[in-house]
Write a protein that holds these residues in place. Structure first.
Motif, PDB file in Angstrom:
ATOM      1  N   PRO A  22      12.192  18.130 -31.194  1.00 38.39           N
ATOM      2  CA  PRO A  22      13.290  17.200 -30.900  1.00 38.39           C
ATOM      3  C   PRO A  22      14.266  17.041 -32.051  1.00 38.39           C
ATOM      4  N   GLU A  23      13.919  17.594 -33.230  1.00 40.68           N
ATOM      5  CA  GLU A  23      14.800  17.454 -34.384  1.00 40.68           C
ATOM      6  C   GLU A  23      15.979  18.417 -34.344  1.00 40.68           C
ATOM      7  N   VAL A  24      15.997  19.354 -33.366  1.00 36.01           N
ATOM      8  CA  VAL A  24      17.121  20.277 -33.241  1.00 36.01           C
ATOM      9  C   VAL A  24      17.609  20.273 -31.797  1.00 36.01           C
ATOM     10  N   ARG A  25      18.763  20.878 -31.584  1.00 36.27           N
ATOM     11  CA  ARG A  25      19.250  21.082 -30.221  1.00 36.27           C
ATOM     12  C   ARG A  25      19.333  22.579 -29.966  1.00 36.27           C
ATOM     13  N   PHE A  26      19.098  22.964 -28.728  1.00 35.17           N
ATOM     14  CA  PHE A  26      19.128  24.369 -28.331  1.00 35.17           C
ATOM     15  C   PHE A  26      20.302  24.584 -27.381  1.00 35.17           C
ATOM     16  N   GLY A  27      20.915  25.746 -27.471  1.00 32.79           N
ATOM     17  CA  GLY A  27      22.035  26.042 -26.587  1.00 32.79           C
ATOM     18  C   GLY A  27      21.974  27.461 -26.066  1.00 32.79           C
ATOM     19  N   THR A  28      22.307  27.649 -24.779  1.00 33.02           N
ATOM     20  CA  THR A  28      22.469  28.980 -24.197  1.00 33.02           C
ATOM     21  C   THR A  28      23.948  29.208 -23.931  1.00 33.02           C
ATOM     22  N   THR A  29      24.322  30.473 -23.723  1.00 36.84           N
ATOM     23  CA  THR A  29      25.750  30.778 -23.644  1.00 36.84           C
ATOM     24  C   THR A  29      26.289  30.985 -22.233  1.00 36.84           C
ATOM     25  N   LEU A  30      25.559  31.706 -21.360  1.00 32.41           N
ATOM     26  CA  LEU A  30      26.135  32.113 -20.087  1.00 32.41           C
ATOM     27  C   LEU A  30      25.184  31.855 -18.925  1.00 32.41           C
ATOM     28  N   ALA A  31      25.747  31.448 -17.792  1.00 39.89           N
ATOM     29  CA  ALA A  31      24.994  31.328 -16.542  1.00 39.89           C
ATOM     30  C   ALA A  31      24.863  32.707 -15.911  1.00 39.89           C
ATOM     31  N   PRO A  32      23.895  32.901 -15.010  1.00 32.45           N
ATOM     32  CA  PRO A  32      23.787  34.194 -14.330  1.00 32.45           C
ATOM     33  C   PRO A  32      24.976  34.442 -13.418  1.00 32.45           C
ATOM     34  N   LYS A  33      25.265  35.723 -13.174  1.00 34.18           N
ATOM     35  CA  LYS A  33      26.299  36.104 -12.214  1.00 34.18           C
ATOM     36  C   LYS A  33      25.701  36.391 -10.842  1.00 34.18           C
ATOM     37  N   ASN A  34      24.505  36.971 -10.834  1.00 32.32           N
ATOM     38  CA  ASN A  34      23.862  37.361  -9.575  1.00 32.32           C
ATOM     39  C   ASN A  34      23.312  36.128  -8.867  1.00 32.32           C
ATOM     40  N   PRO A  35      23.695  35.900  -7.612  1.00 29.82           N
ATOM     41  CA  PRO A  35      23.224  34.705  -6.890  1.00 29.82           C
ATOM     42  C   PRO A  35      21.711  34.588  -6.796  1.00 29.82           C
ATOM     43  N   GLN A  36      20.971  35.718  -6.902  1.00 33.64           N
ATOM     44  CA  GLN A  36      19.521  35.626  -6.755  1.00 33.64           C
ATOM     45  C   GLN A  36      18.880  34.838  -7.892  1.00 33.64           C
ATOM     46  N   LEU A  51      22.001  23.293 -34.481  1.00 30.45           N
ATOM     47  CA  LEU A  51      22.010  24.052 -33.226  1.00 30.45           C
ATOM     48  C   LEU A  51      21.244  25.358 -33.385  1.00 30.45           C
ATOM     49  N   ILE A  52      20.322  25.611 -32.479  1.00 26.73           N
ATOM     50  CA  ILE A  52      19.660  26.908 -32.362  1.00 26.73           C
ATOM     51  C   ILE A  52      20.249  27.575 -31.116  1.00 26.73           C
ATOM     52  N   LEU A  53      20.968  28.677 -31.310  1.00 29.32           N
ATOM     53  CA  LEU A  53      21.746  29.291 -30.234  1.00 29.32           C
ATOM     54  C   LEU A  53      21.007  30.473 -29.624  1.00 29.32           C
ATOM     55  N   TYR A  54      20.916  30.475 -28.288  1.00 32.15           N
ATOM     56  CA  TYR A  54      20.329  31.604 -27.549  1.00 32.15           C
ATOM     57  C   TYR A  54      21.475  32.311 -26.838  1.00 32.15           C
ATOM     58  N   PRO A  55      22.059  33.365 -27.444  1.00 34.50           N
ATOM     59  CA  PRO A  55      23.186  34.052 -26.803  1.00 34.50           C
ATOM     60  C   PRO A  55      22.689  34.962 -25.687  1.00 34.50           C
ATOM     61  N   THR A  56      22.713  34.462 -24.479  1.00 35.04           N
ATOM     62  CA  THR A  56      22.148  35.220 -23.364  1.00 35.04           C
ATOM     63  C   THR A  56      22.754  34.767 -22.057  1.00 35.04           C
ATOM     64  N   ARG A  57      22.682  35.650 -21.070  1.00 29.60           N
ATOM     65  CA  ARG A  57      22.982  35.257 -19.694  1.00 29.60           C
ATOM     66  C   ARG A  57      21.674  34.814 -19.058  1.00 29.60           C
ATOM     67  N   GLY A  58      21.691  33.702 -18.349  1.00 26.90           N
ATOM     68  CA  GLY A  58      20.463  33.046 -17.913  1.00 26.90           C
ATOM     69  C   GLY A  58      19.784  33.669 -16.716  1.00 26.90           C
ATOM     70  N   ILE A  59      19.482  34.972 -16.788  1.00 27.78           N
ATOM     71  CA  ILE A  59      18.728  35.606 -15.716  1.00 27.78           C
ATOM     72  C   ILE A  59      17.236  35.341 -15.924  1.00 27.78           C
ATOM     73  N   ARG A  60      16.447  35.719 -14.954  1.00 28.20           N
ATOM     74  CA  ARG A  60      15.061  35.279 -14.925  1.00 28.20           C
ATOM     75  C   ARG A  60      14.246  35.766 -16.120  1.00 28.20           C
ATOM     76  N   ARG A  61      14.359  37.033 -16.471  1.00 27.15           N
ATOM     77  CA  ARG A  61      13.506  37.567 -17.539  1.00 27.15           C
ATOM     78  C   ARG A  61      13.867  37.015 -18.914  1.00 27.15           C
ATOM     79  N   LYS A  62      14.985  36.306 -19.027  1.00 29.83           N
ATOM     80  CA  LYS A  62      15.340  35.685 -20.300  1.00 29.83           C
ATOM     81  C   LYS A  62      14.504  34.435 -20.578  1.00 29.83           C
TER      82      LYS A  62
END
Length: 480
Positions: free
Chosen positions: A229-243, A205-216
């Motif tokens: 394809p030999e690894v899997r990627f993961g993010t941690t949080l969805a955005p809070k702002n509806p935009q 696992l390659i972890l991207y600890p971030t909230r998924g806002i646009r500039r990320k």
């Protein structure tokens, strides 16, 4: 020293965490300070907190409001400290969140008060709404002294910035270097409860600890997943702002459609703790195209993890200057313009650039716009991070249909990362960005401001700061 710290609110995280760390680092001096804000603190602070409701975000400008805010701030500080503050430590004074605050600051300084102005964010940096909201009362004649209010100049006024980029911008704009202080955030990480989770696929696992806002820049995570394809990627949080929802949802749909190894929102699953994710990760990732301090480049090493991904040299230069090794980062991910509808992107790019300038009250000619486009597409290629989501999705689909058309900017993950840097980086970060070092630096800045003579207040041309941020080399569609 009677110290008054001021911020608009004390919601959890962000500037509130910076204030909490500063007070802890100051020790006894911090406990004797007072914090003024429009809210009670959502984080424990070791000193008095006085609520001044007039410090709340405000878009309605009036001299009556300025008079009221000035009186309430001064009274609250004097009552809490037992006398007039020796120093005001003010956060984000000119961000446009409360349009009555800059005239209040000017009045304090005109009357001989000393101030440290700590800038975390600039209204000139991708916040045209804030910028014009702050400017309008001066343009309408409600307030005067715009330059002295936004960028006051006097020996008794100092600026604190997060990074060398911001320091250089203020210096080039005309603030004397001796009045600008580098004050990076203190870096601490909590003890994590952790239980590594086995991978069902067997892939690291390659972890991207971030909230998924646009500039990320989550589109880049999908592209990296396609190239690795030999690894899997993961993010941690969805955005809070509806935009930001439409962008985030678009990436989750495309990932599912193409069967990519990207898992979204891992940190929001009820049965997974953040520590479990960190313990399970072989490395951490960043693909962000815009940061302030750049905590994402430091935290992984304190968690015992290597970092890979996109470099932001304006931010990481400070870290490298402090002997932190960041060997597994890339500055660009070049893609051929033939991999997306470049004519359509060209139109969106120049339209957006013109709109950004117009939002700041600046005009652009066709030749200027075309030169900006040609500069970012030199040699028939463009950095993937400069594309918008539409063009990024086109590139991802193109690479799916044309395997081998692109080379990965990352080493073969995760076994070829710079493992030797782990201990060295962790030690450098603790010795440079720890709370004791932060406290020593902050005390030195306070002493410098307190020992300077007071002189009549002048002002830097605020337009000079805007020109620095409107440099087209800084323009990025993911930050519009």
């Amino acid at each position: 020293m009677r110290l008054a710290i001021v911020h608009y609110h004390l919601r959890r995280g962000g500037v509130t965490r910076v204030i909490a760390n500063a007070l802890e680092a100051l020790g006894d001096e911090g406990r004797e300070a007072v914090v003024l804000s429009s809210t009670d603190s959502e984080e424990p602070l070791p000193c008095k907190v006085v609520v001044v409701p007039e410090l709340a975000y405000c878009e309605s400008a009036s001299m009556e409001a300025v008079d009221g805010l000035y009186r309430e701030m001064l009274k609250a500080a004097e009552d809490a400290l037992g006398g007039t503050p020796d120093l005001w430590h003010i956060h984000n004074h000119g961000l446009g969140k409360n349009v009555n605050f800059p005239p209040v600051l000017k009045r304090l300084l005109d009357e001989g008060h000393r101030a440290l102005l700590q800038i975390h964010d600039f209204s000139e940096d991708g916040r045209p709404g804030n910028y014009t909201r702050q400017l309008q009362p001066f343009a309408d004649g409600i307030f005067d002294g715009y330059d002295q209010s936004l960028y006051p100049l006097a020996p008794q006024v100092a600026y604190a910035v997060l990074n060398g980029r911001d320091r250089s911008i203020l210096e080039r704009a005309g603030i004397p270097p001796a009045r600008i202080h580098w004050l990076p955030n203190a870096v601490t990480v909590p003890e994590l409860e952790a239980s590594p989770r086995p991978s069902e696929s067997g892939k690291p696992l390659i972890l991207y600890p971030t909230r998924g806002i646009r500039r990320k820049n989550l589109g880049e995570v999908l592209l990296l997943s396609q190239l690795h394809p030999e690894v899997r990627f993961g993010t941690t949080l969805a955005p809070k702002n509806p935009q930001w929802f439409k962008y985030y949802d678009g990436w989750t749909r495309l990932s599912r459609e193409l069967g990519l190894g990207v898992e979204f929102g891992l940190g929001e699953q009820a049965d997974i703790r953040f520590g479990d994710l960190v313990a399970s990760a072989s490395a951490m990732l960043t693909t962000s195209v815009g940061e302030g301090f750049g905590l994402a480049y430091l935290e992984p090493w304190l968690f015992g993890k290597q970092l890979c991904g996109r470099d932001l040299p304006d931010i990481t230069r400070d870290f490298r200057d402090n002997n932190i090794r960041l060997a597994d980062l890339y500055e660009e991910l070049p893609v051929p313009c033939s991999a997306f509808a470049s004519d359509k992107l060209r139109e969106r790019y120049t339209d957006s650039l013109a709109s950004t300038y117009a939002a700041y009250g600046r005009s652009t000619g066709r030749e200027f716009l075309e030169e900006a486009w040609e500069a970012v597409t030199s040699g028939g290629q463009i950095d993937f991070g400069r594309l918008d989501e539409v063009a990024q999705a086109e590139v991802i689909r193109y690479t799916a249909d044309h395997p081998g058309c692109m080379e990965s900017p990352l080493p073969s993950l995760p076994d070829q990362l710079d493992h030797d840097a782990l201990q060295q980086n962790a030690e450098c970060i603790r010795s440079t960005y720890g709370l004791p070092q932060y406290g020593a630096l902050l005390r030195q800045i306070y002493r410098t401001v307190m020992e300077t003579p007071t002189e009549e207040l002048q002002g830097l041309s605020a337009d000079a700061v805007l020109r620095e941020f409107l440099d087209t080399r800084r323009f990025n569609l993911l930050r519009t």
